[in-house]
Design an enzyme around this catalytic site. Structure first.
Site, PDB file in Angstrom:
ATOM      1  N   PHE A  35      77.545  -2.267  93.839  1.00  0.00           N
ATOM      2  CA  PHE A  35      78.185  -2.931  95.591  1.00  0.00           C
ATOM      3  C   PHE A  35      77.435  -4.196  95.868  1.00  0.00           C
ATOM      4  O   PHE A  35      78.243  -5.219  96.684  1.00  0.00           O
ATOM      5  CB  PHE A  35      77.565  -1.470  96.210  1.00  0.00           C
ATOM      6  CG  PHE A  35      77.852  -2.065  97.916  1.00  0.00           C
ATOM      7  CD1 PHE A  35      79.090  -1.393  98.350  1.00  0.00           C
ATOM      8  CD2 PHE A  35      76.783  -1.991  98.894  1.00  0.00           C
ATOM      9  CE1 PHE A  35      79.444  -1.517  99.353  1.00  0.00           C
ATOM     10  CE2 PHE A  35      76.640  -2.485  99.775  1.00  0.00           C
ATOM     11  CZ  PHE A  35      78.017  -1.960 100.303  1.00  0.00           C
ATOM     12  N   SER A  83     101.396 -18.564  61.650  1.00  0.00           N
ATOM     13  CA  SER A  83     101.117 -17.258  61.473  1.00  0.00           C
ATOM     14  C   SER A  83     100.162 -17.790  60.211  1.00  0.00           C
ATOM     15  O   SER A  83     100.237 -18.286  59.605  1.00  0.00           O
ATOM     16  CB  SER A  83     102.618 -16.442  60.835  1.00  0.00           C
ATOM     17  OG  SER A  83     102.996 -17.102  60.835  1.00  0.00           O
ATOM     18  N   GLU A 114      87.143 -12.371  58.632  1.00  0.00           N
ATOM     19  CA  GLU A 114      86.573 -11.884  59.813  1.00  0.00           C
ATOM     20  C   GLU A 114      87.997 -10.578  60.162  1.00  0.00           C
ATOM     21  O   GLU A 114      88.583 -10.301  59.010  1.00  0.00           O
ATOM     22  CB  GLU A 114      87.125 -12.830  61.452  1.00  0.00           C
ATOM     23  CG  GLU A 114      86.495 -13.621  61.250  1.00  0.00           C
ATOM     24  CD  GLU A 114      87.455 -14.870  61.939  1.00  0.00           C
ATOM     25  OE1 GLU A 114      88.421 -15.135  62.502  1.00  0.00           O
ATOM     26  OE2 GLU A 114      86.673 -16.230  61.833  1.00  0.00           O
ATOM     27  N   LYS A 116      91.309  -8.963  61.531  1.00  0.00           N
ATOM     28  CA  LYS A 116      92.779  -9.259  61.955  1.00  0.00           C
ATOM     29  C   LYS A 116      92.236  -8.294  63.301  1.00  0.00           C
ATOM     30  O   LYS A 116      93.398  -6.791  63.544  1.00  0.00           O
ATOM     31  CB  LYS A 116      93.622  -8.954  61.459  1.00  0.00           C
ATOM     32  CG  LYS A 116      94.869  -9.989  61.731  1.00  0.00           C
ATOM     33  CD  LYS A 116      95.518  -9.754  60.365  1.00  0.00           C
ATOM     34  CE  LYS A 116      97.111 -10.484  60.909  1.00  0.00           C
ATOM     35  NZ  LYS A 116      97.746 -10.025  61.972  1.00  0.00           N
ATOM     36  N   GLU A 174      92.250 -13.565  70.716  1.00  0.00           N
ATOM     37  CA  GLU A 174      93.226 -12.302  70.458  1.00  0.00           C
ATOM     38  C   GLU A 174      92.817 -11.703  71.984  1.00  0.00           C
ATOM     39  O   GLU A 174      91.898 -11.657  71.828  1.00  0.00           O
ATOM     40  CB  GLU A 174      93.647 -11.433  69.517  1.00  0.00           C
ATOM     41  CG  GLU A 174      93.681 -11.766  68.284  1.00  0.00           C
ATOM     42  CD  GLU A 174      95.309 -11.742  67.971  1.00  0.00           C
ATOM     43  OE1 GLU A 174      95.848 -12.880  67.795  1.00  0.00           O
ATOM     44  OE2 GLU A 174      96.043 -11.160  68.504  1.00  0.00           O
ATOM     45  N   CYS A 425     115.746  16.416  84.457  1.00  0.00           N
ATOM     46  CA  CYS A 425     116.142  17.784  84.872  1.00  0.00           C
ATOM     47  C   CYS A 425     115.803  17.387  86.286  1.00  0.00           C
ATOM     48  O   CYS A 425     115.138  17.088  87.104  1.00  0.00           O
ATOM     49  CB  CYS A 425     115.433  18.393  84.514  1.00  0.00           C
ATOM     50  SG  CYS A 425     115.572  20.235  85.155  1.00  0.00           S
TER      51      CYS A 425
HETATM   52  S1  IVH Z   1      93.241 -17.055  61.850  1.00  0.00           S
HETATM   53  C1  IVH Z   1      97.318 -20.463  61.288  1.00  0.00           C
HETATM   54  N1  IVH Z   1      91.796 -14.876  62.628  1.00  0.00           N
HETATM   55  O1  IVH Z   1      97.177 -13.116  63.454  1.00  0.00           O
HETATM   56  C2  IVH Z   1      97.177 -18.647  61.838  1.00  0.00           C
HETATM   57  N2  IVH Z   1      94.037 -14.973  63.141  1.00  0.00           N
HETATM   58  O2  IVH Z   1      99.538 -13.728  61.549  1.00  0.00           O
HETATM   59  C3  IVH Z   1      95.126 -19.495  62.021  1.00  0.00           C
HETATM   60  N3  IVH Z   1      94.853 -13.143  64.552  1.00  0.00           N
HETATM   61  O3  IVH Z   1      98.855 -15.614  65.293  1.00  0.00           O
HETATM   62  C4  IVH Z   1      95.236 -17.181  62.423  1.00  0.00           C
HETATM   63  N4  IVH Z   1      92.936 -12.158  64.159  1.00  0.00           N
HETATM   64  O4  IVH Z   1      97.235 -13.699  66.592  1.00  0.00           O
HETATM   65  C5  IVH Z   1      93.351 -15.800  62.991  1.00  0.00           C
HETATM   66  N5  IVH Z   1      90.917 -13.500  62.779  1.00  0.00           N
HETATM   67  C6  IVH Z   1      91.708 -14.014  63.422  1.00  0.00           C
HETATM   68  C7  IVH Z   1      92.529 -13.151  63.810  1.00  0.00           C
HETATM   69  C8  IVH Z   1      93.939 -13.910  63.899  1.00  0.00           C
HETATM   70  C9  IVH Z   1      94.355 -11.752  64.285  1.00  0.00           C
HETATM   71  C10 IVH Z   1      96.608 -13.188  64.743  1.00  0.00           C
HETATM   72  C11 IVH Z   1      96.572 -14.726  64.921  1.00  0.00           C
HETATM   73  C12 IVH Z   1      97.921 -14.968  64.531  1.00  0.00           C
HETATM   74  C13 IVH Z   1      97.731 -13.726  63.792  1.00  0.00           C
HETATM   75  C14 IVH Z   1      98.793 -14.554  62.000  1.00  0.00           C
END
Ligand code: IVH
Length: 829
Positions: A35, A83, A114, A116, A174, A425
């Site tokens: 609050f 990607s 890391e 994904k 992300e 419906c």
């Molecule tokens: S590094 C050159 N680290 O996965 C791209 N990407 O297919 C380097 N993603 O577009 C990306 N977790 O959206 C990286 N720990 C992570 C990630 C990550 C998810 C996604 C990201 C990227 C896609 C690649």
């Protein structure tokens, strides 16, 4: 307050808010109440409104949004957003490792792993420590500028604290909707009768593209960052970059790990295979990166992806099973959802029996047919989904599924609006699940909060025709005496008031069973014991001469089965092969003679209830012998339970007292309880803030509704069509007559009566009030705000820019025109 004082207060408020925000989101603690925090934020917003020139781009008020972007600008990425290559096996990863080793010659190297994250990729640009732009991935080279929406993500720093950052850099990560928020959002949608979102990722993506950033703020998105890019960011390894981002207060998932070789990477993969399911967001694999930036540069990129990083995707758990049937659920709004009834199969630790098929388009897309072997997966979705059909296993005579044309519950022909994927419906006042769904919503905690009756009782009262809609709840007291003795358990053995309904025996038994909330476990148990999967199998047993006597357990199960059929108003259709007598033969070990008698009597009976009645009258001996059987201990126990499940005076009183108490609920709760499609708790609140009573709301036009901040076109149209419906109007009148609150409490809304009897209109922009605030003000002083110029007007309050033609017309009609300050003087005296 002068500008200088305002500037000082703004900066001190911003500092405080940033401090508390930081404590809350980075350190998970809090020194003030929500609050108090809101009060600080409100004050800041108020000052920024009064002194717009003092509003900073990184003001914490950005977190609550408030900007509308009609079209997001497309911008080029300074560095393309590439990607990653995907791998699915240990062997693939070892191949990757070999390529890295080869690319680096003899140099030693290490990896950084890391998770994904399965969210929406974002690129955030910081200039001189301030967030200046936030862009979606788009096609990798151009994305949408959604900066204002990204500013609402509380963990994204708007400005950086210390000064150890490069002048210009980009961070990538992300954005995601935490699983918990996703479930909460879907629960709210379910309560409002809206279609559920399929998964958190798409919901996050949709949220970030919303035009109104204050709506984005409400979604409570979050964001994990995983890379820092720039010309000279002063780091030698990815690890250093991550630690630097962490020290600058960026949100970094604490799941990363530096690995000295591919074996450690494999161990990391194994470690997170199941642990990842406990994370606050969905993940679909891990990302393995060469740690040294120098080595990353040395390895470089292919056209699409880096050679220094790769993704390892965990296998989505899938299973193959038989599609036994497709059933159709009818929701509170009449929306039809087809459901795949599957042969139970183990998937990711749980037994899956059903999967949503969403709508007719999905069925067509999958070309799914009863009897098919189908693949089911459990990904980010809450309910498992059918991904495809194993066409090779399909029988040659299988035919495409024909979608139902009529409601499975009430038989009404379904409708499908052009723009919508779902069938509906339209029989909203006569279709049982729609009626009970609306009443259930009406009594729910967040609406009328009537906890003295549950859904079972509601269903019984609907069947017994005491309830046709929620306004009938307030008439129940009239029938207090009549209600005594009504069975409130769906498992009731015999129900006099029921009209039998035909179950199609050709359908798989499980399809029918799943419509029942009560007995499927017992039935499954029975069928397993008997090795019976479908009714057809049960029929085949009939052919067999060699019938084994049933155990007590089996009889009990079969009894439940009968109860199930009975409580589903089933007619056991003798023409279709499975006669009641056969069931009785199993159940009571009938002699051949007994069997023949029952068989012949049952031919004239339309339901089990009928049969019992006839047995009672025509052959008391058999009935007595059945009853003797029922005295068997375990059966007697379950019958006793049934006897306990009738309405008694005490429970009726509690029920009616609870209903009576609900009349105290405030207008906003009542409005929410009405169950107007798309009007949730928050929008009901917003609407009652603007319209202090139901009559002014019912007379409102589209523009007035759209004027309310937070009410869009879909909501406005839904409100209009709800109140246009005569049946709804009648229900509201009856609720009104029963004393429900249809206006905001007077202390809250009435300030004076100085404008009583006056009809007032404003034209042009007022200095101190938005239109809806002004209308509220007029009403709070007893006046009525009208929509158009007419001779009946008491006066017009003219804003600065009142159009000359309007002014001329008003003057011609002799309508008084007063200024905003004259109006304020009038109400303040
Ligand atoms: S590094 C050159 N680290 O996965 C791209 N990407 O297919 C380097 N993603 O577009 C990306 N977790 O959206 C990286 N720990 C992570 C990630 C990550 C998810 C996604 C990201 C990227 C896609 C690649």
């Amino acid at each position: 307050m002068n500008k200088e004082e305002a500037s000082q207060e703004i900066s001190s408020l911003s500092q405080k808010i940033n401090y508390y925000n930081d404590l809350y989101y980075q350190k998970d603690t809090s020194e003030i109440s929500d609050f108090e925090f809101d009060k600080l934020l409100e004050r800041l917003i108020e000052l920024e409104k009064a002194f717009p020139e003092l509003k900073q781009d990184d003001s914490p008020s950005q977190r609550v949004g408030g900007t509308i972007t009609k079209n997001f600008e497309t911008v080029n990425h300074r560095y393309p957003m590439l990607s990653l290559g995907n791998t699915y096996s240990k062997e693939d990863l070892e191949e990757f490792d070999k390529r890295v080793a080869k690319g680096l010659g003899d140099e030693p190297y290490e990896y950084f792993c890391e998770l994904k994250f399965d969210g929406v990729a974002l690129s955030l640009t910081y200039e001189n420590g301030k967030l200046v732009r936030g862009v979606t991935r788009g096609d990798g080279s151009r994305g949408d500028d959604i900066t204002n929406n990204i500013r609402t993500i509380r963990t994204v720093p708007l400005s950086l604290k210390n000064d150890t950052y490069p002048d210009f850099f980009e961070v990538r990560g992300e954005a995601f909707l935490p699983k918990e928020m996703f479930l909460k959002l879907n629960k709210e949608r379910e309560e409002q009768g809206e279609e559920l979102y399929a998964n958190a990722r798409n919901t996050a993506s949709g949220s970030l593209k919303m035009q109104d950033s204050s709506m984005v703020a409400k979604r409570k998105l979050d964001c994990y960052l995983y890379s820092m890019i720039g010309e000279d960011i002063g780091v030698a390894t990815h690890e250093e970059a991550i630690l630097k981002l962490q020290s600058l207060n960026f949100n970094i998932s604490p799941t990363f790990k530096k690995c000295k070789d591919i074996n450690e990477v494999l161990a990391y993969i194994a470690e997170w295979e199941t642990k990842r399911l406990d994370l606050p967001l969905d993940t679909d694999g891990i990302v393995i990166k060469v740690n040294s930036i120098h080595q990353q540069n040395k390895l470089g990129f292919t056209a699409k992806s880096p050679r220094w990083a790769i993704a390892y995707k965990y296998k989505t758990e899938a299973a193959v099973t038989l599609l036994r049937d497709i059933t159709y659920q009818v929701g509170r709004t009449g929306a039809i959802t087809p459901v795949a009834e599957l042969q139970p199969v183990l998937l990711a630790g749980t037994t899956v029996k059903r999967a949503s098929l969403h709508n007719a388009n999905e069925i067509e897309r999958l070309d799914i047919r009863v009897g098919d072997m189908v693949f089911v997966e459990k990904g980010g979705e809450i309910i498992p989904k059918v991904t495809h059909v194993d066409v090779s296993k399909r029988k040659s005579d299988s035919k495409p599924l024909e979608y139902i044309t009529h409601c499975p519950e009430c038989g009404t022909e379904l409708v499908r609006k052009e723009s919508e994927a779902k069938h509906y419906c339209p029989n909203k006042n006569g279709c049982p699940p729609q009626i009970s769904g609306r009443i259930e919503h009406f009594i729910s905690r967040r609406a009328m909060n009537i906890d003295s009756l549950g859904i079972e009782t509601i269903n019984i009262l609907i069947k017994a025709q005491y309830l046709r809609n929620y306004s009938d709840l307030y008439e129940l007291w009239r029938y207090s005496e009549e209600l005594v003795g009504i069975e409130i358990s769906e498992k009731s053995y015999i129900k006099e008031h029921e009209q039998p309904l035909c179950i199609n025996l050709d359908k798989s038994l499980f399809g029918a069973l799943n419509n029942s909330k009560v007995t499927s476990n017992q039935i499954e148990g029975l069928l397993r014991n008997l090795n019976i999967i479908e009714l057809g199998d049960l029929l085949a047993l009939r052919e067999s001469q060699d019938l084994l006597p049933l155990s007590n357990k089996q009889r009990l199960d079969l009894l439940s089965f009968i109860r199930f059929l009975n409580s589903n108003k089933a007619l056991i259709n003798t023409n279709n092969g499975l006669s009641i007598s056969i069931i009785f033969k199993y159940l009571f070990n009938l002699s051949q003679l007994e069997f023949e008698i029952i068989d012949s009597i049952s031919k004239h009976c339309s339901s089990i209830y009928d049969l019992f009645k006839n047995l009672k009258v025509e052959n008391s001996e058999i009935f007595n012998s059945l009853n003797r059987d029922l005295e068997d201990k375990s059966l007697a126990l379950s019958i006793q339970k049934l006897k306990n499940t009738t309405l008694q005076e005490k429970s009726i009183k509690t029920m009616i007292d609870g209903i009576e108490l609900s009349k105290e609920q405030p207008f906003e709760k009542v409005l929410f309880a009405l169950g107007i499609p798309f009007i949730g708790e928050t929008s009901a609140k917003l609407i009652t803030k603007r319209f202090s009573n139901i009559d002014s709301l019912m007379n409102a036009d589209r523009d007035q509704l759209l004027d309310i901040d937070g009410v869009g076109e879909i909501m406005a149209d839904s409100v209009l069509s709800f109140f246009r419906d005569n049946e709804n109007r009648a229900i509201i009148n009856s609720l009104k007559a029963n004393g429900l609150n249809f206006s905001s409490s007077s202390e809250e809304s009435t300030i004076s009566n100085v404008l009583s009897g006056m009809k007032i209109l404003t034209s042009g922009t007022l200095e101190g009030y938005k239109r809806d605030e002004f209308i509220k003000l007029v009403e709070s002083h007893g006046g009525e705000y009208v929509k158009s110029v007419s001779k009946k007007l008491s006066f017009i309050v003219a804003g600065e820019d009142m159009g000359p033609s309007k002014r001329a017309k008003a003057e011609k009609d002799g309508i008084k025109i007063i200024s905003e300050s004259e109006f304020l003087e009038l109400i303040n005296n």
